[in-house]
Design an enzyme around this catalytic site. Structure first.
Site, PDB file in Angstrom:
ATOM      1  N   LYS A 279       0.841  -1.199   0.000  1.00  0.00           N
ATOM      2  CA  LYS A 279       0.000   0.000   0.000  1.00  0.00           C
ATOM      3  C   LYS A 279       0.875   1.248   0.000  1.00  0.00           C
ATOM      4  O   LYS A 279       2.016   1.199   0.456  1.00  0.00           O
ATOM      5  CB  LYS A 279      -0.834   0.040   1.295  1.00  0.00           C
ATOM      6  N   ARG A 353     -10.336 -11.338   2.429  1.00  0.00           N
ATOM      7  CA  ARG A 353     -11.232 -12.381   1.912  1.00  0.00           C
ATOM      8  C   ARG A 353     -10.571 -13.759   1.972  1.00  0.00           C
ATOM      9  O   ARG A 353     -11.248 -14.774   2.044  1.00  0.00           O
ATOM     10  CB  ARG A 353     -11.692 -11.994   0.499  1.00  0.00           C
TER      11      ARG A 353
END
Ligand code: BES
Ligand code: MN
Ligand code: ZN
Length: 504
Positions: A279, A353
């Protein structure tokens, strides 16, 4: 902060400060505010006539009593228009009023039960909201400050009511409000804690201590057991970190005569750097809060243990860091989840996820039903809904509406997003059964569709709290930093499911 209910007339209150209220448009206050106005020689009505007090929502007016009452200060809180009064507004004005007084060094606050008996709001529920607003609004996280100004804490809050018959109901409302607010603050603390002090191991330790206090069942699955169970997705994410992953399990047994249990699953990424798909550094620190789903579930379990609804609940928390390293998961890698499905990794930053996939498979293996998962899952959900409401997804409309109203009662807004079949297309992979990102568009939905692959036909609801887990401002009962979102929704939901069971 000590909370009590006081059976007294407001005009006889002693101490530092008294909180009363006024609806917008009222010229001559009645009830408790009217009685105080009389004691103060009509100053409140005069300030209304002069336009200084309007009763607008969140308006605060401080009046020093200068000996005309035993209490030193009276604060008039604006409740807004009477027909617009909600429980959440009661929480918010109480929070604002308490913070206002804390800034002025007040340590003991007495308040009337704002909104009790108005517009169908039962006194007990109003008392609950007053207590929640004050505890949540006065929350601060300053354990790591060794110097500088720490706010002077408020030591005591008393709710005053002159009618004796109402006292037991108010006491009950206060007790529940105190539990709800305290467990929400527990979640806030865990989320605000920096990631170096809240590793997967620390999170497990927190859950363990809580379980011991509350007599909940507690187990942790370690790496070895994850291997045996075939949890390749969770293990894949954990590979980049030196901290061993944990699958934390908490069990509450409120109805031992039945077998089933509700499953609560919380995303426990204790730090999300993005991994190899790293990120940008600018707001990467916020990702210490990527275990907000986990914190909500652990805190909710404490609330459930204290409120004791007649239902069984099992909490599952997959916990790991998501870091880059020479051993880390890479884009293009293929992982196999516990149910055998293979997953192509497109972005190592879509790690939530992955860990949830295995936790959901495990929840199914344990026959948990319904399953509710909560996760800071997608930036896309933040883009779609802002920071006002969390996203809710589900296959079962009855369950979804039950979750939404559980949230509503807690002041946590939820907005449903769709799970149309067509979105599944975006998760199709050339090399594996599914891929872990579905492209730029509808990112919150494709993430939810990904999770759906692992819950199959179990009734399930997914909450995406990526937009709501942090607050960048102090407003109402939210302060800067972790919000503790989800705790109230989960506790209320479990209570509501327990009631539905006993009625059936
Ligand atoms: N934890 C993040 C989502 C997030 C972002 C939560 C901002 C709170 C605030 C999650 O793991 C993530 O990185 N999601 C990616 C998914 C993408 C790579 C498909 C995202 O939303 O950008
Ligand atoms: Mn991520
Ligand atoms: Zn994440």
């Amino acid at each position: 902060m000590k909370i009590n209910v006081l059976n007294a007339d407001v005009t006889t209150i002693e101490g530092h400060a008294l909180l009363v209220n006024l609806f917008e448009g009222v010229e001559k206050p009645g009830g408790a505010t009217g009685a105080v106005d009389d004691m103060l020689g009509g100053i409140i009505s005069r300030l209304i006539a002069e336009g200084e007090i309007k009763g607008k929502f969140s308006e605060i007016t401080l009046i020093h009593t200068l000996g005309s009452m035993l209490v030193e200060r009276v604060v008039v809180l604006g409740l807004g228009k009477q027909h617009e009064l909600t429980l959440d507004r009661i929480r918010q004005v109480t929070a604002e009023g308490c913070r206002f007084l804390r800034k002025r060094g007040v340590r003991k606050i007495t308040t009337v039960v704002h909104g009790a008996g108005i517009g169908g709001i039962e006194p007990a529920i109003a008392a609950k909201a007053v207590v929640e607003g004050s505890i949540l609004g006065l929350y601060s996280f300053n354990k790591h400050k060794t110097a500088g100004e720490k706010p002077q804490e408020v030591e005591e809050l008393s709710l005053v009511e002159k009618e004796m018959e109402k006292i037991p109901a108010l006491e009950e409302g206060c007790a529940i409000g105190e539990i709800m607010a305290e467990v929400t603050c527990l979640a806030r603390d865990a989320v605000n804690e920096p990631a170096n002090l809240m590793t997967p191991g620390d999170l497990a330790e927190l859950a363990r201590n809580m379980a011991l206090d509350e007599k909940l069942g507690f187990t942790v699955l370690e790496e070895e057991q994850m291997h045996k169970l075939g949890m390749g997705a969770l293990l894949g994410v954990a590979r980049g970190s030196k901290q061993p992953p944990k699958l934390i399990i908490l069990r509450y047994s409120g109805n031992p005569s039945v077998e089933g249990a509700v499953g609560l699953v919380g995303k426990g990424i204790t730090f999300d750097s993005g991994g190899i798909s790293i990120k940008p550094s600018e707001s990467m620190w916020e990702m210490k809060g990527d275990m907000s789903g986990a914190a909500a579930v652990i805190a909710a379990m404490r609330g459930i243990a204290r409120i004791k609804p007649q239902i069984n609940v099992t909490a599952l928390i997959p916990a790991t860091e998501n870091l880059p390293s020479g051993n880390a998961l890479k884009p293009g890698d293929v992982l196999q989840a516990m149910n055998g499905k293979t997953i192509e990794i497109i972005s190592t930053d879509a790690e939530g996820r992955l860990i949830l996939a295995d936790a959901l498979c495990y929840a199914r293996q344990q026959a948990l039903s319904p399953i509710i998962d909560i996760a800071t899952l997608t930036g896309a959900c933040h883009i779609a809904l802002g920071d006002i409401c969390s996203g809710v997804f589900g296959s079962n409309p009855e369950l979804v509406s039950r979750v939404i109203s559980a949230g509503e009662q807690a002041g946590e807004r939820l907005w449903q997003l769709p799970l149309y079949e067509e979105y599944k297309e975006q998760n199709k992979s050339e090399v594996a059964d599914v891929k872990n990102t579905g492209g730029r568009y509808g990112g919150a939905i494709t993430a939810a569709q990904f999770l759906a692959e692992f819950v199959e036909d179990t009734p399930w609801v997914h909450l995406d709290i990526a937009g709501t887990f942090l607050s960048d401002k102090e407003k109402g009962y939210r302060v800067k930093g972790a919000t503790g979102v989800g705790v109230g929704t989960l506790v209320n939901l479990v209570i509501s499911l327990a009631q539905a069971h006993t009625q059936a």
